[in-house]
Design a protein around this motif. Structure first.
Motif, mmCIF file in Angstrom:
data_model
loop_
_atom_site.group_PDB
_atom_site.id
_atom_site.type_symbol
_atom_site.label_atom_id
_atom_site.label_comp_id
_atom_site.label_asym_id
_atom_site.label_seq_id
_atom_site.Cartn_x
_atom_site.Cartn_y
_atom_site.Cartn_z
ATOM 1 N N GLN A 128 0.830 -1.203 0.000
ATOM 2 C CA GLN A 128 0.000 0.000 0.000
ATOM 3 C C GLN A 128 0.864 1.252 0.000
ATOM 4 O OE1 GLN A 128 -3.618 0.006 -0.116
ATOM 5 N NE2 GLN A 128 -2.907 2.000 -0.877
ATOM 6 N N GLN A 129 1.939 1.245 0.792
ATOM 7 C CA GLN A 129 2.851 2.386 0.812
ATOM 8 C C GLN A 129 3.529 2.556 -0.542
ATOM 9 O OE1 GLN A 129 3.475 4.714 3.333
ATOM 10 N NE2 GLN A 129 4.542 5.709 1.648
ATOM 11 N N LEU A 130 3.915 1.453 -1.154
ATOM 12 C CA LEU A 130 4.544 1.502 -2.466
ATOM 13 C C LEU A 130 3.589 2.116 -3.496
ATOM 14 C CD1 LEU A 130 6.632 -1.458 -3.886
ATOM 15 C CD2 LEU A 130 5.294 0.016 -5.363
ATOM 16 N N GLN A 131 2.349 1.656 -3.478
ATOM 17 C CA GLN A 131 1.349 2.187 -4.409
ATOM 18 C C GLN A 131 1.086 3.669 -4.157
ATOM 19 O OE1 GLN A 131 -2.182 -0.355 -4.234
ATOM 20 N NE2 GLN A 131 -0.856 -2.147 -4.076
ATOM 21 N N ASN A 132 0.966 4.041 -2.890
ATOM 22 C CA ASN A 132 0.699 5.436 -2.554
ATOM 23 C C ASN A 132 1.814 6.349 -3.042
ATOM 24 O OD1 ASN A 132 -1.626 4.586 -1.288
ATOM 25 N ND2 ASN A 132 -0.814 4.778 0.796
ATOM 26 N N GLU A 133 3.065 5.915 -2.864
ATOM 27 C CA GLU A 133 4.196 6.758 -3.256
ATOM 28 C C GLU A 133 4.299 6.875 -4.773
ATOM 29 O OE1 GLU A 133 7.534 9.252 -3.148
ATOM 30 O OE2 GLU A 133 5.838 8.855 -1.801
ATOM 31 N N LEU A 134 4.086 5.789 -5.475
ATOM 32 C CA LEU A 134 4.105 5.872 -6.941
ATOM 33 C C LEU A 134 3.000 6.792 -7.441
ATOM 34 C CD1 LEU A 134 4.797 2.151 -7.962
ATOM 35 C CD2 LEU A 134 6.406 4.079 -8.031
ATOM 36 N N ALA A 135 1.828 6.701 -6.836
ATOM 37 C CA ALA A 135 0.718 7.571 -7.239
ATOM 38 C C ALA A 135 1.048 9.032 -6.942
ATOM 39 C CB ALA A 135 -0.562 7.147 -6.522
ATOM 40 N N ARG A 136 1.673 9.293 -5.791
ATOM 41 C CA ARG A 136 2.044 10.667 -5.443
ATOM 42 C C ARG A 136 3.056 11.223 -6.438
ATOM 43 N NH1 ARG A 136 5.870 13.718 -3.357
ATOM 44 N NH2 ARG A 136 7.343 11.953 -3.263
ATOM 45 N N GLN A 137 4.076 10.406 -6.753
ATOM 46 C CA GLN A 137 5.093 10.874 -7.696
ATOM 47 C C GLN A 137 4.501 11.120 -9.075
ATOM 48 O OE1 GLN A 137 8.488 8.276 -7.754
ATOM 49 N NE2 GLN A 137 8.938 8.538 -5.577
ATOM 50 N N LYS A 138 3.635 10.245 -9.497
ATOM 51 C CA LYS A 138 3.027 10.416 -10.816
ATOM 52 C C LYS A 138 2.154 11.668 -10.858
ATOM 53 C CE LYS A 138 0.221 8.091 -14.291
ATOM 54 N NZ LYS A 138 -0.613 6.914 -14.621
ATOM 55 N N ALA A 139 1.422 11.928 -9.784
ATOM 56 C CA ALA A 139 0.582 13.119 -9.729
ATOM 57 C C ALA A 139 1.423 14.394 -9.743
ATOM 58 C CB ALA A 139 -0.296 13.079 -8.485
ATOM 59 N N LYS A 140 2.588 14.342 -9.092
ATOM 60 C CA LYS A 140 3.440 15.526 -8.993
ATOM 61 C C LYS A 140 4.278 15.734 -10.242
ATOM 62 C CE LYS A 140 7.116 17.594 -6.181
ATOM 63 N NZ LYS A 140 7.956 17.452 -4.953
ATOM 64 N N HIS A 141 4.841 14.668 -10.785
ATOM 65 C CA HIS A 141 5.815 14.787 -11.871
ATOM 66 C C HIS A 141 5.277 14.350 -13.230
ATOM 67 C CE1 HIS A 141 9.062 15.546 -8.957
ATOM 68 N NE2 HIS A 141 8.555 14.556 -8.232
ATOM 69 N N GLY A 142 4.154 13.666 -13.234
ATOM 70 C CA GLY A 142 3.621 13.142 -14.476
ATOM 71 C C GLY A 142 4.082 11.729 -14.793
ATOM 72 N N TYR A 143 5.014 11.199 -14.027
ATOM 73 C CA TYR A 143 5.536 9.843 -14.200
ATOM 74 C C TYR A 143 6.236 9.441 -12.911
ATOM 75 C CZ TYR A 143 10.100 12.070 -14.780
ATOM 76 O OH TYR A 143 11.240 12.802 -14.570
ATOM 77 N N ALA A 144 6.562 8.169 -12.803
ATOM 78 C CA ALA A 144 7.281 7.663 -11.629
ATOM 79 C C ALA A 144 8.253 6.581 -12.077
ATOM 80 C CB ALA A 144 6.314 7.098 -10.593
ATOM 81 N N LEU A 145 9.405 6.533 -11.406
ATOM 82 C CA LEU A 145 10.440 5.545 -11.680
ATOM 83 C C LEU A 145 10.600 4.673 -10.434
ATOM 84 C CD1 LEU A 145 13.078 7.953 -13.275
ATOM 85 C CD2 LEU A 145 11.379 6.549 -14.470
ATOM 86 N N LEU A 146 10.452 3.376 -10.611
ATOM 87 C CA LEU A 146 10.575 2.416 -9.512
ATOM 88 C C LEU A 146 11.814 1.565 -9.732
ATOM 89 C CD1 LEU A 146 9.569 0.809 -7.039
ATOM 90 C CD2 LEU A 146 8.083 -0.479 -8.604
ATOM 91 N N PHE A 147 12.700 1.562 -8.735
ATOM 92 C CA PHE A 147 13.943 0.784 -8.794
ATOM 93 C C PHE A 147 13.894 -0.213 -7.651
ATOM 94 C CE2 PHE A 147 18.473 -0.068 -8.304
ATOM 95 C CZ PHE A 147 18.936 -0.067 -9.605
ATOM 96 N N ASP A 148 13.712 -1.492 -7.977
ATOM 97 C CA ASP A 148 13.586 -2.531 -6.964
ATOM 98 C C ASP A 148 14.959 -3.146 -6.725
ATOM 99 O OD1 ASP A 148 11.571 -3.644 -5.282
ATOM 100 O OD2 ASP A 148 11.772 -5.540 -6.342
ATOM 101 N N ALA A 149 15.517 -2.930 -5.534
ATOM 102 C CA ALA A 149 16.925 -3.207 -5.237
ATOM 103 C C ALA A 149 17.072 -4.520 -4.468
ATOM 104 C CB ALA A 149 17.526 -2.059 -4.438
ATOM 105 N N HIS A 150 17.892 -5.419 -5.020
ATOM 106 C CA HIS A 150 18.080 -6.749 -4.460
ATOM 107 C C HIS A 150 19.551 -7.150 -4.502
ATOM 108 C CE1 HIS A 150 13.744 -7.894 -4.518
ATOM 109 N NE2 HIS A 150 13.724 -6.963 -5.460
ATOM 110 N N SER A 151 19.865 -8.240 -3.791
ATOM 111 C CA SER A 151 21.187 -8.858 -3.901
ATOM 112 C C SER A 151 21.070 -10.330 -3.574
ATOM 113 C CB SER A 151 22.201 -8.182 -2.970
ATOM 114 O OG SER A 151 21.953 -8.532 -1.614
ATOM 115 N N ILE A 152 22.087 -11.096 -3.977
ATOM 116 C CA ILE A 152 22.054 -12.542 -3.772
ATOM 117 C C ILE A 152 23.492 -13.058 -3.845
ATOM 118 C CG2 ILE A 152 21.815 -13.100 -6.236
ATOM 119 C CD1 ILE A 152 19.798 -15.291 -5.421
ATOM 120 N N ALA A 153 23.747 -14.169 -3.196
ATOM 121 C CA ALA A 153 25.065 -14.796 -3.281
ATOM 122 C C ALA A 153 25.391 -15.097 -4.743
ATOM 123 C CB ALA A 153 25.102 -16.077 -2.457
#
Length: 267
Positions: A128-153
């Motif tokens: 829900q927080q992820l969705q809310n933030e993307l919606a906020r960014q899109k409303a403010k900037h016209g678009y949103a960039l999501l970078f999903d950060a991971h790591s693994i052995a």
């Protein structure tokens, strides 16, 4: 069930959200009680990813970090636990480690009712927080960039052959972001020689990338799976290595800046 602070969130002023779903180490009593000795060190954690991306806070990116271990619930899997890959993987409630060893003692995994609570009180608030933030960014900037950060052995025979490339970009085979954006990220990787890279190789993007990357709606999502050998010890106690991490952080910053530049040109 007592679930506290399922995530940490810091809002920024850029159209960029960095999601870090697998760095959490918090356990519930039921999970902690049932883990095997092999699982107790939490070996499949995305260790130190918030520290690795600390520079992004100063840039002005929004950062969302899950606090609970993936052994409680995996925030990068769909709520219905539908498999994302045809090859070996782990699910919404991982019962095995990446190497195939069991996560829980016999008959000691949390029951269905307990896990339903994890879905309601950990998974849903994060998304829900992820969705809310993307919606906020899109409303403010016209678009949103999501970078999903991971790591693994870097070596896990059950999941992939040989050694994993250093940087594993995933865009759901081109469906989660504009091709021009992924091209820019690949160019960033090609302009250096220290780290190997691949686009949509073994890791094409998990649930977060696939669910929220909607380029036709102005939301562009990219997953980056890093080989941990480049910034930490892959053996317990999984120590951060600042010297090895420094050049990787410089490249990561270049990649994020390239995303933002692309967004500005597009807007």
């Amino acid at each position: 069930m007592m679930i506290r602070d399922p995530f940490e969130f810091q809002g920024g002023n850029l159209p960029l959200l960095i999601s870090i779903p697998h760095a959490g180490t918090r356990l519930t009593p039921a999970v902690e009680k049932g883990l095997t000795d092999d699982a107790r060190p939490l070996p499949d954690t995305d260790w130190h990813i918030p520290r690795l991306y600390e520079f992004a806070r100063a840039m002005g990116a929004s950062i969302l970090v899950g606090n609970y271990s993936r052994f409680v619930i995996d925030l990068n899997r769909p709520a219905d636990d539908k498999p994302l890959y045809t090859t070996a993987t782990t699910g919404l409630f991982p019962d095995v480690l990446f190497d195939g060893r069991p996560s829980f003692l016999p008959d000691a995994a949390p029951d269905d009712q307990e896990r339903a609570g994890y879905l309601q009180n950990i998974w849903q608030p994060y998304h829900q927080q992820l969705q809310n933030e993307l919606a906020r960014q899109k409303a403010k900037h016209g678009y949103a960039l999501l970078f999903d950060a991971h790591s693994i052995a870097s070596v896990i025979p059950r999941l992939f052959e040989g050694k994993l490339p250093d940087l594993n970009l995933g865009t759901n085979s081109g469906e989660s972001c504009a091709t021009a954006l992924s091209d820019r990220l690949v160019t960033c990787c090609e302009q250096q020689q220290q780290f190997s890279h691949v686009l949509n190789g073994r890791f094409k993007g998990g649930y977060i990338t696939r669910a929220y990357g909607q380029p036709q709606e102005g939301v562009h999502a990219v997953q980056l799976e890093l080989a941990q050998v480049n910034y930490m010890s892959e053996q317990y106690p999984f120590a951060f290595d600042a010297v090895r991490a420094a050049p990787l952080q410089r490249l990561l910053q270049q990649m994020l800046e390239s995303m933002l530049t692309w967004g500005e040109l597009r807007a």
